[in-house]
Design a protein around this motif. Sequence first.
Motif, PDB file in Angstrom:
ATOM      1  N   ARG A 111       0.853  -1.220   0.010  1.00  0.00           N
ATOM      2  CA  ARG A 111       0.138   0.043   0.120  1.00  0.00           C
ATOM      3  C   ARG A 111       0.648   1.136   0.149  1.00  0.00           C
ATOM      4  NH1 ARG A 111      -4.234  -0.447   4.621  1.00  0.00           N
ATOM      5  NH2 ARG A 111      -2.822  -1.710   5.774  1.00  0.00           N
ATOM      6  N   GLU A 112       0.358   2.131  -0.812  1.00  0.00           N
ATOM      7  CA  GLU A 112       1.130   3.476  -0.999  1.00  0.00           C
ATOM      8  C   GLU A 112       0.534   4.715  -0.452  1.00  0.00           C
ATOM      9  OE1 GLU A 112       3.829   5.743  -4.451  1.00  0.00           O
ATOM     10  OE2 GLU A 112       2.817   3.937  -4.816  1.00  0.00           O
ATOM     11  N   PHE A 113       1.089   5.668   0.311  1.00  0.00           N
ATOM     12  CA  PHE A 113       0.547   6.762   1.008  1.00  0.00           C
ATOM     13  C   PHE A 113       1.303   8.024   0.431  1.00  0.00           C
ATOM     14  CE2 PHE A 113      -0.191   3.276   3.620  1.00  0.00           C
ATOM     15  CZ  PHE A 113      -1.488   3.231   4.235  1.00  0.00           C
ATOM     16  N   GLU A 114       0.337   8.939  -0.073  1.00  0.00           N
ATOM     17  CA  GLU A 114       0.954  10.068  -0.757  1.00  0.00           C
ATOM     18  C   GLU A 114       1.227  11.204   0.337  1.00  0.00           C
ATOM     19  OE1 GLU A 114       0.170  13.353  -4.110  1.00  0.00           O
ATOM     20  OE2 GLU A 114      -1.369  12.050  -3.599  1.00  0.00           O
ATOM     21  N   CYS A 115       2.264  11.481   0.270  1.00  0.00           N
ATOM     22  CA  CYS A 115       2.740  12.677   1.340  1.00  0.00           C
ATOM     23  C   CYS A 115       2.510  14.070   0.751  1.00  0.00           C
ATOM     24  CB  CYS A 115       4.327  12.525   1.511  1.00  0.00           C
ATOM     25  SG  CYS A 115       4.697  10.984   2.494  1.00  0.00           S
ATOM     26  N   ILE A 116       2.147  15.038   1.708  1.00  0.00           N
ATOM     27  CA  ILE A 116       1.855  16.196   1.117  1.00  0.00           C
ATOM     28  C   ILE A 116       2.935  17.315   1.669  1.00  0.00           C
ATOM     29  CG2 ILE A 116      -0.780  15.689   0.795  1.00  0.00           C
ATOM     30  CD1 ILE A 116      -1.075  17.530   3.454  1.00  0.00           C
ATOM     31  N   LYS A 117       3.223  18.314   1.151  1.00  0.00           N
ATOM     32  CA  LYS A 117       4.303  19.270   1.375  1.00  0.00           C
ATOM     33  C   LYS A 117       3.615  20.095   2.770  1.00  0.00           C
ATOM     34  CE  LYS A 117       7.177  21.236  -1.203  1.00  0.00           C
ATOM     35  NZ  LYS A 117       7.760  22.226  -2.188  1.00  0.00           N
ATOM     36  N   GLU A 118       4.515  20.164   3.859  1.00  0.00           N
ATOM     37  CA  GLU A 118       3.937  20.997   4.820  1.00  0.00           C
ATOM     38  C   GLU A 118       4.063  22.654   4.557  1.00  0.00           C
ATOM     39  OE1 GLU A 118       5.934  19.467   8.269  1.00  0.00           O
ATOM     40  OE2 GLU A 118       4.400  17.989   8.532  1.00  0.00           O
ATOM     41  N   GLU A 119       3.168  23.307   5.179  1.00  0.00           N
ATOM     42  CA  GLU A 119       3.946  24.757   5.085  1.00  0.00           C
ATOM     43  C   GLU A 119       5.256  25.060   5.718  1.00  0.00           C
ATOM     44  OE1 GLU A 119       0.979  27.364   6.969  1.00  0.00           O
ATOM     45  OE2 GLU A 119      -0.843  26.416   6.057  1.00  0.00           O
ATOM     46  N   ARG A 120       5.778  25.855   4.964  1.00  0.00           N
ATOM     47  CA  ARG A 120       7.224  26.180   5.471  1.00  0.00           C
ATOM     48  C   ARG A 120       7.326  26.743   7.107  1.00  0.00           C
ATOM     49  NH1 ARG A 120      10.139  28.555  -0.129  1.00  0.00           N
ATOM     50  NH2 ARG A 120       9.876  26.592  -1.068  1.00  0.00           N
ATOM     51  N   ARG A 121       8.365  26.186   7.612  1.00  0.00           N
ATOM     52  CA  ARG A 121       8.497  26.586   9.230  1.00  0.00           C
ATOM     53  C   ARG A 121       9.113  27.835   9.071  1.00  0.00           C
ATOM     54  NH1 ARG A 121      10.280  20.827  11.941  1.00  0.00           N
ATOM     55  NH2 ARG A 121       8.606  19.579  11.055  1.00  0.00           N
ATOM     56  N   PRO A 122       8.781  28.925   9.634  1.00  0.00           N
ATOM     57  CA  PRO A 122       9.461  30.178   9.663  1.00  0.00           C
ATOM     58  C   PRO A 122      11.033  30.345  10.345  1.00  0.00           C
ATOM     59  CG  PRO A 122       8.077  30.056  11.518  1.00  0.00           C
ATOM     60  CD  PRO A 122       7.543  28.936  10.496  1.00  0.00           C
ATOM     61  N   ASP A 123      11.351  29.131  11.056  1.00  0.00           N
ATOM     62  CA  ASP A 123      12.603  29.063  11.628  1.00  0.00           C
ATOM     63  C   ASP A 123      13.632  28.361  11.006  1.00  0.00           C
ATOM     64  OD1 ASP A 123      11.364  26.656  12.263  1.00  0.00           O
ATOM     65  OD2 ASP A 123      12.084  26.530  14.231  1.00  0.00           O
ATOM     66  N   ASP A 124      13.050  27.608   9.691  1.00  0.00           N
ATOM     67  CA  ASP A 124      14.042  26.939   8.976  1.00  0.00           C
ATOM     68  C   ASP A 124      14.162  27.201   7.502  1.00  0.00           C
ATOM     69  OD1 ASP A 124      15.347  24.598   7.913  1.00  0.00           O
ATOM     70  OD2 ASP A 124      14.166  23.132   8.983  1.00  0.00           O
ATOM     71  N   GLY A 125      15.287  27.884   7.011  1.00  0.00           N
ATOM     72  CA  GLY A 125      15.671  28.426   5.969  1.00  0.00           C
ATOM     73  C   GLY A 125      15.914  27.492   4.724  1.00  0.00           C
ATOM     74  N   ILE A 126      16.341  26.141   5.252  1.00  0.00           N
ATOM     75  CA  ILE A 126      16.888  25.230   4.198  1.00  0.00           C
ATOM     76  C   ILE A 126      16.274  23.901   3.734  1.00  0.00           C
ATOM     77  CG2 ILE A 126      19.236  26.188   4.711  1.00  0.00           C
ATOM     78  CD1 ILE A 126      19.668  23.735   6.414  1.00  0.00           C
ATOM     79  N   PHE A 127      15.107  23.592   4.684  1.00  0.00           N
ATOM     80  CA  PHE A 127      14.371  22.358   4.545  1.00  0.00           C
ATOM     81  C   PHE A 127      12.847  22.536   4.258  1.00  0.00           C
ATOM     82  CE2 PHE A 127      17.965  21.006   7.526  1.00  0.00           C
ATOM     83  CZ  PHE A 127      18.463  20.155   6.580  1.00  0.00           C
ATOM     84  N   ASP A 128      12.365  21.729   3.425  1.00  0.00           N
ATOM     85  CA  ASP A 128      11.038  21.259   3.155  1.00  0.00           C
ATOM     86  C   ASP A 128      10.655  20.047   4.034  1.00  0.00           C
ATOM     87  OD1 ASP A 128      10.012  23.691   1.861  1.00  0.00           O
ATOM     88  OD2 ASP A 128      10.918  22.454  -0.210  1.00  0.00           O
TER      89      ASP A 128
END
Length: 683
Positions: A48-65
């Motif tokens: 079984r496969e579960f699609e991941c969604i991109k979270e809203e960007r965290r204000p304290d993190d400038g380099i990761f999604d």
Amino acid sequence: MNREALFSDGTRAYTSPPEPEANDTVTLRLRSARGDELRVSVIRDDGREFECIKEERRPDDGIFDYYCCEMVLGTEMVSYYFKIVGDDGILFLDRFGVTDTMRPQYFFRISPGFHTPDWAKGAVMYQILADRFCNGDPSNDVVNNEYHYINTYVHHVDSWSKPPADFDVPNFYGGDLEGVRQKLNYLKSLGVEVIYFNPLFVSPSNHKYDIQDYDHIDPHLAVIRKDGGEALAAGDYDNTHASRYQIRTTDQENLDASNEFFAGFVEEAHSKGIRVILDGVFNHCGSFNKWLDRERIYEGKGDYKPGAYIRKDSPYHDFFHFYEDSDDKWPYNNSYDGWWGNDTLPKLNYEGSKELEDYIIGIGRKWVSAPYNCDGWRLDVAADLGHSPEYNHQFWRRFRKEVKEANPDAVILAEHYGDASSWLSGDQWDTIMNYDAFMEPLSFFLTGMEKHSDRYEGDLYGDGRVFEITMRHAMCAFLPASLYCAMNELDNHDHSRFLTRTNHKVGRVAELGSEAAGQDVDTAVLKLAALIQMTWPGAPTIYYGDEAGVVGFTDPDSRRTFPWDKACTYLIDYYRDLILLRKSEPAFRDGSLNFLSCGRNFISYARFNNEQSLIIAVNSGNDPIDEDIPVWKGNVPVECTLTQLFATTPKGYSLMPVTLTVQKGILHISLSGRSGVICSYER
């Protein structure tokens, strides 16, 4: 896509809740480089496969999604991995890391309903072999010739500082629980949160892995209220004449007083914030055991029933397997099965006796319940118990169920070498003594020495990349809940002292001599080992005296006494300050681990959670080095400053804060030989 940015694990930041119940919904999260446009999914072992969604960007993190999905669990263990699709192809992320091909052996795993005690995760433990720690009550000391064991008389060693003899089993230095009680303030000041005791139950040896009576603490370690009788005369090897030993270890007044003393000891330890773990030796007992009674010290005494050695119709007959079972072999049938053929260690015959199983399960419950209230069990040679793997697993499932019913907060950790995954699926042990994913790789990296000092591996010495790969591989055998309370030791009662391994002398005390264990040792390397130990996921466990500079080749030489009058106070201070730092930084207890860069004589890694990132760098070589460490992989911003919290060199150590600059996600650092640092970034 940026492969090095991809990350996930079983900590709370990436798996929520980290220890879910059956039928819970769990949120799984993956970290990626900001700007990489990806399609991320979680694929279970059932396809079984579960699609991941991109979270809203965290204000304290400038380099990761961050990508996340929700997955509904059932009641059975589930395995999964991440599939990451980008413009330049498909990658997979498993527990080992990023890969181009699927690797089922490294899949993430969740066992619904499996929990390990929160107090045990990251707890600072301290192992004590009671006879060698501190003599607080000389009145309970074993006396010369008190009884005969393994072809010799027992002996009281008058010189506390004398190294153990090559054959050490019958030699007693007099350490006891009163001695430990008197040193509880020392242990508290050191930062110890848990004492793990080698066996304390009535037993004829100093190590006590040959249990005589599971129901009682040995009066030689606790209280001898009723004394008298005689030691054996010279030339008399018959323990039926050892009346003093019989009174001390079989008289109910002594046994009750010793149990009462121990209950009070645990209560006092708890009042100081120190928990207590007992050693459970359930695969075998001892030839002195009251169920067998080969030494005939219980025969015809009081309310004791006849042992299986004494009479065939003993109620304990089926507790043991007799190779010769005809009536004419009694009395005194010596044909019982011994563990590894040792007649002093009769193997317990669980498959032959439901009563034995019930009895030992009752022992498991007894000591974690009132009035003793111990905090768990360390299980000796736990994989050997029983006569088949099927029964072994059956027994430990029941043991877990009943011990946890008696004390839900008790920890169950086992001695085991090799892959323990079949016991660590959530229904048997909580965790293990961590040889494969801590003691052995660290010993080879820092010293090149095998844990018994039996060989030197020059190609592993200082190879940081092999250290990283070995650790990644071995840690994948653990569920996260098990990994974070695994007993991380540098050494223990069965292996050479780590400080002795730093001299690279191959051999044992019988051939090299006691003095050689302390020659050419390197305290600076021990300090590096302790730094890694105190910053690694799991429960750092100090073998008594390591912090005082105790040396020794493998058992029995590693069982030297604690040198209270000659302790290395500088090293004790080092441990105390390092432990205090560990306990003050939450990410050391429950944070993620990510390797940053590793190479010749060098390792660096990060421990991080949502609030902080801790960076550890170690130069194990003799020469200074300059390194560029990609600290951004440990959730450190690309432009920031770090605070150096701790530094160790051969000349000393420092807790003086030092500001370090991170540019473009890289920390440039210079390390002198045999030095290490701990740095911090607070979000």
